[in-house]
Scaffold this motif. Structure first.
Motif, short mmCIF file in Angstrom:
data_model
loop_
_atom_site.label_atom_id
_atom_site.label_comp_id
_atom_site.label_asym_id
_atom_site.label_seq_id
_atom_site.Cartn_x
_atom_site.Cartn_y
_atom_site.Cartn_z
N ARG A 109 0.62 -1.62 0.52
CA ARG A 109 0.22 0.12 -0.05
C ARG A 109 1.21 1.34 0.13
NH1 ARG A 109 -3.32 -3.27 -1.36
NH2 ARG A 109 -5.29 -3.61 -0.37
N ILE A 110 0.19 1.84 -0.22
CA ILE A 110 1.10 3.42 -0.91
C ILE A 110 -0.19 4.38 0.15
CG2 ILE A 110 1.75 5.79 -1.82
CD1 ILE A 110 1.50 4.23 -4.19
N ILE A 111 1.52 4.54 1.43
CA ILE A 111 0.99 5.08 2.21
C ILE A 111 1.24 7.16 2.78
CG2 ILE A 111 0.83 2.97 4.05
CD1 ILE A 111 3.45 3.99 5.20
N GLY A 112 1.94 7.11 1.79
CA GLY A 112 2.20 8.72 1.75
C GLY A 112 3.51 9.15 0.45
N VAL A 113 3.27 10.59 0.35
CA VAL A 113 3.79 10.66 -1.00
C VAL A 113 5.04 12.71 -0.76
CG1 VAL A 113 3.15 11.60 -3.24
CG2 VAL A 113 1.57 10.39 -2.04
N ALA A 114 6.01 12.19 -0.66
CA ALA A 114 7.01 12.77 -0.72
C ALA A 114 6.72 13.74 -1.39
CB ALA A 114 8.01 12.12 -0.35
N MET A 115 6.99 13.69 -2.68
CA MET A 115 6.77 14.46 -3.26
C MET A 115 5.42 14.26 -4.48
SD MET A 115 10.46 13.59 -6.02
CE MET A 115 12.22 14.49 -5.59
N LYS A 116 4.32 15.83 -4.23
CA LYS A 116 3.43 15.80 -4.65
C LYS A 116 3.29 16.34 -6.19
CE LYS A 116 1.07 17.18 -0.51
NZ LYS A 116 2.56 16.94 0.60
N LYS A 117 4.45 16.36 -6.56
CA LYS A 117 4.51 16.69 -7.55
C LYS A 117 5.74 15.87 -8.80
CE LYS A 117 3.93 20.88 -9.94
NZ LYS A 117 4.07 22.24 -10.25
N ASN A 118 5.36 14.76 -9.40
CA ASN A 118 6.69 14.39 -10.48
C ASN A 118 7.55 15.22 -11.08
OD1 ASN A 118 7.74 12.48 -12.88
ND2 ASN A 118 5.78 11.16 -11.85
N PRO A 119 8.73 14.65 -10.84
CA PRO A 119 10.04 15.28 -11.39
C PRO A 119 10.27 15.41 -12.56
CG PRO A 119 10.56 13.15 -9.83
CD PRO A 119 9.33 13.57 -9.81
N PHE A 120 9.47 14.02 -13.58
CA PHE A 120 9.77 14.21 -14.98
C PHE A 120 9.83 15.70 -15.19
CE2 PHE A 120 8.90 9.93 -15.35
CZ PHE A 120 10.60 9.20 -16.00
N ALA A 121 10.95 15.55 -16.12
CA ALA A 121 11.11 17.66 -16.74
C ALA A 121 11.35 16.99 -17.99
CB ALA A 121 11.92 18.07 -15.88
N LEU A 281 11.87 21.23 -3.34
CA LEU A 281 11.63 21.73 -2.35
C LEU A 281 10.19 22.25 -3.10
CD1 LEU A 281 11.63 22.51 0.11
CD2 LEU A 281 11.60 24.43 -0.17
N PRO A 282 9.75 23.09 -4.35
CA PRO A 282 8.84 22.76 -4.72
C PRO A 282 7.89 21.06 -5.14
CG PRO A 282 9.96 24.16 -6.43
CD PRO A 282 10.99 23.29 -5.27
N LEU A 283 8.57 20.82 -5.67
CA LEU A 283 8.03 19.72 -5.76
C LEU A 283 6.96 18.66 -4.40
CD1 LEU A 283 11.41 17.92 -7.59
CD2 LEU A 283 8.85 19.14 -8.43
N MET A 284 7.99 18.98 -3.68
CA MET A 284 7.31 18.75 -1.76
C MET A 284 6.29 19.21 -1.20
SD MET A 284 11.28 17.05 -0.54
CE MET A 284 10.53 14.98 0.16
#
Length: 331
Positions: A109-121, A281-284
């Protein structure tokens, strides 16, 4: 070797405002009466995991009755097997890797998400910029062929004809872009653009998350059994992470200094690590999210399910379990 290869990275398809004293910098200090657990990281030690280092160095896990070992990952050290085997209580994975493991029978199960925005660019140069997905048409993009589904998903989400884009197989290096062999690169926003910045080369970074590519990254995973039978330990580990990353958000420079001091033999360049910490920082902690660290919403889960389907991963909302974070923030 070009100056850009130093940041070659991972599997590519990862409280308090006071400055941090270095103190004892061992990765798993001996703690009397503490429960021994491990957190399996997704890559080698770097500022990518600085919040975890703060949690350990400042005793946030000790306060939870835990002695947490931080096990590094790497190209030959996937996250999921040690979590399944019970050698790690929690792992730092990503929604695409976790869903692939679940398809193969892993009870995650995924229980938390550190990076709310995916870092792919998509990284490009100011003289020939890619600022939106439509700009990719007519461009040569350097990338690993294995990441073609990622580009296909971005194009599908934005009604862009992928046939109009020339895919050029490249190593994970900024040199092909700088040397004019390609017009843009598929990369993480926190590495190849940073490598160019360290060489005083300006770049344009189009974050795919800003154009519908929703895949949770640097996610915390645990087995269903651990959630049921070791819930207090899992919640305690997450609570320490929350406090550690809050301190990181408050002072990324101090977090960088701590990381470099803890791993003097890791070859970490302080300036590079400092810039990576700033760009992470802005990804998290994206301003628009308006939710605390680690939190995910029903809406973000629905968006993940849509993007994962484009990547060939059929998952349901049951993959995500927010109840442990609810326990964390209840206090």
């Amino acid at each position: 070797m070009t100056p850009f290869t130093s940041l070659t990275r991972r599997r590519l398809l990862s409280t308090g405002t006071a400055a941090f004293g270095i103190g004892a910098v061992g990765i798993a200090p001996a703690l009397a009466q503490a429960t021994e657990v491990a957190l399996q990281l997704s890559w080698l030690h770097s500022v990518q995991f600085a919040g975890s280092y703060i949690a350990q160095e400042r005793g946030f896990w000790r306060d939870e009755g835990l002695n947490v070992s931080l096990n590094p990952g790497g190209p030959n050290a996937p996250v999921e097997p040690p979590v399944v085997a019970g050698r790690a209580l929690v792992g730092v994975s990503a929604a695409d890797y976790a869903s692939a493991a679940v398809e193969q029978g892993a009870p995650f199960r995924i229980i938390g998400v550190a990076m709310k925005k995916n870092p792919f660019a998509i990284a490009s140069l100011p003289t020939n910029p890619v600022r939106k997905p439509a700009d990719l048409v007519g461009k040569r993009i350097g990338m690993a062929i294995a990441n073609t589904p990622v580009l296909q998903a971005l194009c599908a989400l934005n009604n862009v004809d992928i046939e109009g884009i020339e895919i050029v197989p490249t190593q994970y290096d900024a040199a092909p872009l700088v040397n004019g062999q390609v017009d843009c690169l598929l990369c993480w926003a926190t590495d190849l653009p940073v490598a160019m910045a360290m060489q005083r080369i300006e770049s344009v970074t189009m974050l795919m998350a800003d154009h519908g590519y929703a895949v949770h990254s640097q996610t915390y995973i645990a087995t269903i059994e651990s959630i049921a039978n070791r819930r207090a330990d899992v919640v305690g580990l997450l609570r320490g992470e929350v406090k550690g990353w809050a301190a990181y958000e408050a002072d990324t420079d101090a977090a960088t200094d701590l990381t470099v001091a803890m791993f003097p033999d890791a070859g970490l360049d302080p300036a590079t690590q400092r810039e990576q910490a700033r760009r992470q920082l802005p990804l998290m902690f994206p301003a628009a999210a308006n939710t605390p660290f680690g939190w995910f919403t029903d809406e973000s889960v629905a968006a993940n399910i849509e993007t994962l389907a484009l990547l060939g991963r059929e998952v349901s909302a049951d993959l995500w379990d927010r109840s442990l974070l609810e326990d964390v923030y209840a206090q």
